[in-house]
Design a protein around this motif. Structure first.
Motif, mmCIF file in Angstrom:
data_model
loop_
_atom_site.group_PDB
_atom_site.id
_atom_site.type_symbol
_atom_site.label_atom_id
_atom_site.label_comp_id
_atom_site.label_asym_id
_atom_site.label_seq_id
_atom_site.Cartn_x
_atom_site.Cartn_y
_atom_site.Cartn_z
ATOM 1 N N SER A 132 0.849 -1.188 0.000
ATOM 2 C CA SER A 132 0.000 0.000 0.000
ATOM 3 C C SER A 132 0.881 1.234 0.000
ATOM 4 O O SER A 132 1.872 1.295 0.735
ATOM 5 N N GLU A 133 0.527 2.197 -0.848
ATOM 6 C CA GLU A 133 1.291 3.449 -0.922
ATOM 7 C C GLU A 133 0.353 4.636 -0.851
ATOM 8 O O GLU A 133 -0.828 4.544 -1.242
ATOM 9 N N HIS A 134 0.866 5.752 -0.398
ATOM 10 C CA HIS A 134 0.082 6.984 -0.421
ATOM 11 C C HIS A 134 -0.087 7.423 -1.875
ATOM 12 O O HIS A 134 0.872 7.468 -2.646
ATOM 13 N N ILE A 135 -1.322 7.705 -2.243
ATOM 14 C CA ILE A 135 -1.622 8.087 -3.627
ATOM 15 C C ILE A 135 -1.509 9.604 -3.770
ATOM 16 O O ILE A 135 -2.115 10.362 -3.007
ATOM 17 N N MET A 136 -0.722 10.025 -4.742
ATOM 18 C CA MET A 136 -0.568 11.449 -5.021
ATOM 19 C C MET A 136 -1.548 11.854 -6.127
ATOM 20 O O MET A 136 -1.572 11.238 -7.196
ATOM 21 N N TYR A 137 -2.381 12.857 -5.868
ATOM 22 C CA TYR A 137 -3.314 13.365 -6.865
ATOM 23 C C TYR A 137 -2.874 14.754 -7.319
ATOM 24 O O TYR A 137 -2.407 15.562 -6.513
ATOM 25 N N GLY A 138 -3.063 15.036 -8.607
ATOM 26 C CA GLY A 138 -2.852 16.395 -9.079
ATOM 27 C C GLY A 138 -3.867 17.332 -8.452
ATOM 28 O O GLY A 138 -3.541 18.448 -8.045
ATOM 29 N N GLU A 139 -5.101 16.869 -8.363
ATOM 30 C CA GLU A 139 -6.158 17.594 -7.653
ATOM 31 C C GLU A 139 -6.905 16.577 -6.806
ATOM 32 O O GLU A 139 -7.386 15.574 -7.309
ATOM 33 N N TRP A 140 -6.996 16.869 -5.506
ATOM 34 C CA TRP A 140 -7.601 15.934 -4.563
ATOM 35 C C TRP A 140 -8.961 16.439 -4.145
ATOM 36 O O TRP A 140 -9.183 17.635 -3.999
ATOM 37 N N ASN A 141 -9.888 15.534 -3.968
ATOM 38 C CA ASN A 141 -11.192 15.861 -3.415
ATOM 39 C C ASN A 141 -11.486 14.961 -2.224
ATOM 40 O O ASN A 141 -10.958 13.852 -2.126
ATOM 41 N N PHE A 142 -12.348 15.453 -1.363
ATOM 42 C CA PHE A 142 -12.751 14.672 -0.206
ATOM 43 C C PHE A 142 -13.289 13.313 -0.655
ATOM 44 O O PHE A 142 -14.043 13.207 -1.617
ATOM 45 N N GLY A 143 -12.902 12.271 0.069
ATOM 46 C CA GLY A 143 -13.418 10.941 -0.216
ATOM 47 C C GLY A 143 -12.603 10.145 -1.201
ATOM 48 O O GLY A 143 -12.888 8.961 -1.415
ATOM 49 N N PHE A 144 -11.618 10.776 -1.853
ATOM 50 C CA PHE A 144 -10.757 10.008 -2.743
ATOM 51 C C PHE A 144 -9.938 9.016 -1.906
ATOM 52 O O PHE A 144 -9.480 9.358 -0.815
ATOM 53 N N PRO A 145 -9.733 7.812 -2.387
ATOM 54 C CA PRO A 145 -8.854 6.880 -1.656
ATOM 55 C C PRO A 145 -7.475 7.489 -1.458
ATOM 56 O O PRO A 145 -6.935 8.123 -2.359
ATOM 57 N N GLU A 146 -6.930 7.290 -0.289
ATOM 58 C CA GLU A 146 -5.624 7.867 0.024
ATOM 59 C C GLU A 146 -4.490 6.856 -0.085
ATOM 60 O O GLU A 146 -3.333 7.245 -0.202
ATOM 61 N N LYS A 147 -4.826 5.572 -0.040
ATOM 62 C CA LYS A 147 -3.802 4.537 -0.107
ATOM 63 C C LYS A 147 -4.149 3.513 -1.188
ATOM 64 O O LYS A 147 -5.295 3.126 -1.342
ATOM 65 N N SER A 148 -3.117 3.125 -1.919
ATOM 66 C CA SER A 148 -3.299 2.107 -2.951
ATOM 67 C C SER A 148 -3.214 0.716 -2.328
ATOM 68 O O SER A 148 -2.788 0.551 -1.184
ATOM 69 N N GLN A 149 -3.613 -0.266 -3.092
ATOM 70 C CA GLN A 149 -3.425 -1.668 -2.733
ATOM 71 C C GLN A 149 -2.992 -2.391 -4.000
ATOM 72 O O GLN A 149 -3.670 -2.313 -5.017
ATOM 73 N N SER A 150 -1.885 -3.063 -3.948
ATOM 74 C CA SER A 150 -1.381 -3.805 -5.107
ATOM 75 C C SER A 150 -0.900 -5.173 -4.659
ATOM 76 O O SER A 150 -0.068 -5.275 -3.737
ATOM 77 N N LEU A 151 -1.422 -6.207 -5.286
ATOM 78 C CA LEU A 151 -0.951 -7.567 -5.026
ATOM 79 C C LEU A 151 0.556 -7.596 -5.235
ATOM 80 O O LEU A 151 1.059 -7.186 -6.279
ATOM 81 N N LEU A 152 1.280 -8.072 -4.241
ATOM 82 C CA LEU A 152 2.735 -7.958 -4.281
ATOM 83 C C LEU A 152 3.370 -9.227 -4.838
ATOM 84 O O LEU A 152 3.037 -10.339 -4.426
ATOM 85 N N ASN A 153 4.296 -9.019 -5.772
ATOM 86 C CA ASN A 153 5.077 -10.125 -6.313
ATOM 87 C C ASN A 153 6.087 -10.565 -5.258
ATOM 88 O O ASN A 153 6.845 -9.748 -4.730
ATOM 89 N N LEU A 154 6.091 -11.850 -4.947
ATOM 90 C CA LEU A 154 6.848 -12.366 -3.813
ATOM 91 C C LEU A 154 8.083 -13.148 -4.259
ATOM 92 O O LEU A 154 8.241 -13.462 -5.440
ATOM 93 N N PRO A 155 8.979 -13.475 -3.315
ATOM 94 C CA PRO A 155 10.210 -14.200 -3.666
ATOM 95 C C PRO A 155 9.939 -15.465 -4.472
ATOM 96 O O PRO A 155 8.948 -16.173 -4.254
ATOM 97 N N ASN A 156 10.844 -15.726 -5.400
ATOM 98 C CA ASN A 156 10.720 -16.870 -6.295
ATOM 99 C C ASN A 156 11.625 -18.003 -5.808
ATOM 100 O O ASN A 156 12.815 -17.825 -5.592
ATOM 101 N N LEU A 157 11.024 -19.196 -5.664
ATOM 102 C CA LEU A 157 11.792 -20.371 -5.256
ATOM 103 C C LEU A 157 11.734 -21.479 -6.299
ATOM 104 O O LEU A 157 12.238 -22.582 -6.066
ATOM 105 N N LYS A 158 11.135 -21.222 -7.451
ATOM 106 C CA LYS A 158 11.011 -22.257 -8.476
ATOM 107 C C LYS A 158 12.329 -22.524 -9.193
ATOM 108 O O LYS A 158 12.574 -23.636 -9.678
ATOM 109 N N LYS A 159 13.193 -21.526 -9.268
ATOM 110 C CA LYS A 159 14.360 -21.622 -10.142
ATOM 111 C C LYS A 159 15.347 -22.690 -9.671
ATOM 112 O O LYS A 159 15.784 -22.712 -8.519
#
Length: 774
Positions: free
Chosen positions: A66-93
């Motif tokens: 989750s990261e703080h979202i920067m808006y060029g123009e912000w309005n009340f009620g806009f989401p303030e934090k992002s959510q992104s499925l995180l790519n995790l360590p690889n053990l297949k190799k």
């Protein structure tokens, strides 16, 4: 890529040759998951690729940055934090060195190659015969599964046979922790991260045959752990632990013609399930249990789970093997992608890639859940549990939007909070509330699960209905009908509109269902009813207001055309002129045109009003459905993967059989043939589920919206027969539709009463059959 990219096989997807330019999308084709962990179909030996050529991907459902979202123009009620499925360590190799030469398909000679997704078994198998630059020939078999038996485990088996030499083979298994998301490639329209590395290494070690890692996400603060345990006939030659990587190297002395087996169990967990200080011990324990079973036994257990799934969910088609393959490919991917723990949902891309940031949308409730409700009701229940689990976040969101009572579910989310930054196409899609309510009610109708109604469903139905009772008003200019303004319907080319037909229809039914739920709950368990009323401070006068809304909901209607326009302003928008849009820009309007240009056109991106009429077709005559279908056929561009399956189902209902089959065919192999040229970013789960709906709700005419089970089957002229199973209130029914008849068989001792082609049929005990002419 194009039509029939893979050979036509009923139960298998085969990649016949290794082509680097096909690699990225094949990683999605051969992706595996179990609803908790998911992995993309990258090669075990690893390979170098750019951001445009491939993506190593390993995911835990619901584990995000989750990261703080920067808006060029912000309005009340806009989401303030992002959510992104995180790519995790690889053990297949696992790097393979054949007598000094690295096993690499980009060098040496590939004598034989194929990779197969065995959909019946839930396993991916790759076979390669390779000659090294020094002439050493080896036969390699790679097998992989993500366990449906053990939710934390992925299992790999590698078999190596030296064909023309005796000597040394080295196998190095890796833990690559310095991973990062390919956000700019997989989600090009967003302007926030996670960019760069977001998983801080807290612990990394190689001990005995284990590689172990514990990490903490920089901003969300979530913790996870992963590891591998290997079994090899060789000896450990070297172990190495660096800042972000660890490895174990095994050396084998091999004899010509003998086969050597290497097994690796891989495990993932996170602090959703276990305390951070216990994670490493938990992973070690789970890996040991898996290795004690061994790969072969894990594969047997996988097949057992898959057999159970296919016995309930398979659709058998006789007469078109290409579509049969597409149907099973779609069912396989949605089955393996769904969260199973009641705490996680199902992303629009499943766990197959980073597309849409791993977010959960309405796709789950409107497209995927109906499939599970009729075939795997317990799985459907777990996905609904996720929505109940996040009801408090939806209540908080409603207050932000100005609703003192009720709950407003987010348009896109992972943790239950709104993550959509462009509100015209996000938060304004209030219909998500009614979509979720529809899924809860459908589950109750089909399963008869009164306990779930009392424990969870009634509360969700009431809280979503309360928002509908607040968002609109009785407008004097519309003859005091109840109007809902400033919303976006399913069609994202018409945003912030007044009286979207789909939204108003679904809102009315949401309120009707909430009223029904309260009445039934009072009847079933008065004490639980009283407790709910007290918990949510529900007043009797709210029901009186609901009744007024139900009786007076406004729907835009054009008397001249006798159709329901998509919204109040739809018919006065500028007629769409496709000839003015360059072909290369037609499927990417938002990437090439300002939203206001798009909003002013009289056209639709996808099924909208048509979807509402399909879901509640019991309120419309066949002639009404035909008139509206005919109109929307002329203005819908089908730029969404969610569209063609809906048009196909309604076309089937109104007797447009050729169009129904055309739309179904486009949906059935949309991903398998990469028709939208974006499969690299992950599956289109909604369309995949829409294929099942196209047969069951389309050709077979299954409906429950009149309050009981109705079936109106027909056979596409291109087929000899089709066959599937349904669950309905404890009964399991097999349905086989052939050229002149439909055969119904009851598969268990639970009496079933239903209607087929207007005739009431009752089957009483297991094995009872009924054959009807069609």
């Amino acid at each position: 890529m194009g039509a029939n990219t893979y050979p036509i096989e009923e139960w298998v997807i085969t990649e016949e040759k290794f082509l680097k330019e096909w690699n990225y999308r094949n990683e999605t084709t051969f992706a595996l998951s179990n609803g908790y962990i998911g992995t993309r179909g990258t090669f075990d030996e690893g390979y170098p690729f750019t951001v445009d050529e491939g993506l190593e991907g390993n995911f835990i459902n619901g584990f995000y940055e989750s990261e703080h979202i920067m808006y060029g123009e912000w309005n009340f009620g806009f989401p303030e934090k992002s959510q992104s499925l995180l790519n995790l360590p690889n053990l297949k190799k696992t790097k393979i060195v054949i007598d000094g030469d690295v096993f690499d398909l980009n060098q040496g000679e590939i004598i034989n190659y194929n990779r197969k997704l065995l959909m019946k078994d839930g396993v991916v198998v790759r076979n390669v015969t390779w000659k090294s630059p020094n002439g050493k020939k080896v036969v390699a078999e790679f097998r992989r599964l993500v366990s449906l038996e053990k939710k934390n485990i992925m299992a790999i088996q590698i078999k190596l046979t030296p064909v023309n030499f005796s000597g040394k083979i080295e196998l190095t298994t890796y833990l690559e922790a310095g991973v990062e998301n390919h956000t700019r490639k997989t989600n090009p329209l967003i302007d926030y991260g996670p960019y760069g590395k977001h998983l801080a290494v807290k612990e990394l070690k190689a001990e005995d045959n284990y590689l172990l890692h514990k990490g903490k996400v920089i901003h969300s603060g979530l913790s996870m752990a992963c590891g591998s345990l290997t079994k090899c006939e060789g000896v450990i030659k070297n172990s190495e632990v660096l800042e972000e990587d660890a490895s174990l190297t095994y050396e084998l002395s091999v004899e010509e013609g003998k086969t050597y087996v290497f097994e690796k169990m891989i495990g993932y967990t996170c602090d959703f399930d276990i305390a951070e200080d216990k994670m490493i011990d938990f992973i070690k324990d789970e890996l040991k249990k898996a290795m004690d079973l061994g790969y072969d036994e894990m594969e047997k257990l996988q097949k057992k789970h898959m057999d159970e799934f296919w016995s309930k969910a398979d659709i058998k088609v006789e007469g078109d093997e290409a579509l049969q393959q597409g149907i099973r490919f779609n069912l396989f991917h949605i089955m393996q992608s769904a969260g199973r723990d009641g705490r996680t949902g199902m992303g629009a891309k499943g766990l197959s890639g980073e597309g849409y940031e791993g977010h959960y949308f309405w796709d789950t409730e409107m497209y995927v859940l109906p499939v599970f409700i009729y075939t795997e009701s317990e799985l459907a229940k777990q996905l609904l549990n996720y929505r109940y689990d996040t009801l408090n976040q939806a209540r908080d969101r409603a207050k932000i939007l100005g609703h003192e009572k009720g709950a407003l579910y987010p348009w896109r989310t992972i943790n239950g909070e709104e993550a959509s930054t462009y509100f015209p196409l996000g938060t304004a899609q209030y219909h998500v509330n009614a979509d979720i309510a529809y899924a809860f009610k459908l589950y109750l109708d089909i399963t008869g699960d009164d306990e779930f109604l009392v424990d969870e469903a009634a509360e969700v139905l009431v809280e979503t209905a309360r928002v509908w009772a607040d968002v609109g008003c009785f407008a004097e200019c519309k003859d005091n009908k109840y109007c809902i303004c400033a919303v976006t319907g399913p069609d994202e080319y018409n945003a912030i509109v007044d009286n979207n037909f789909y939204t108003n229809l679904m809102a009315r039914e949401n309120i009707r269902d909430a009223k029904w739920a309260l009445e039934k709950m009072k009847e079933i368990d008065k004490d639980a009813y009283d407790a709910l009323v007290k918990k949510i401070d529900f007043k009797e006068e709210e029901i009186d207001y609901w009744d007024r809304i139900i009786e007076n909901m406004y729907f835009p209607y054009d008397e001249k055309m006798q159709i329901y326009p998509q919204d109040d302003g739809f018919l006065m928008r500028k007629p769409w002129d496709e000839s003015k849009i360059p072909e290369e820009k037609r499927h990417l309007l938002y990437e090439n045109y300002h939203p206001l240009f798009v909003y002013r056109q009289k056209m639709a991106k996808q099924a909208d009003a048509i979807l509402g009429m399909l879901l509640h077709s019991n309120y419309f005559t066949n002639e009404e459905l035909k008139r509206n279908y005919d109109f929307y056929q002329t203005v819908t561009l089908h730029h969404s993967s969610l569209s063609t399956c809906i048009f196909g189902i309604l076309a089937s209902q109104i007797g447009y059989d050729d169009e129904a089959y055309k739309y179904f065919s486009q949906s059935a192999r949309m991903d398998l043939d990469d028709i939208h040229n974006n499969f690299y970013a992950g599956i289109h789960a909604a369309n995949m589920a829409g294929t099942w709906q196209g047969i069951v709700f389309g050709f077979a005419g299954v409906r429950s919206n009149a309050g009981y089970l109705q079936i109106n089957p027909k056979l596409p002229s291109q087929w000899k027969s089709y066959e599937f199973c349904l669950q309905y209130k404890g009964s399991n029914l097999n349905i086989k539709v052939a050229e002149r008849e439909v055969e119904y068989t009851l598969l268990n001792d639970c009496e079933l009463s239903y209607e087929s082609l207007g005739e009431k049929i009752v089957l009483s005990k297991e094995g009872d059959k009924y054959v009807q002419e069609i």
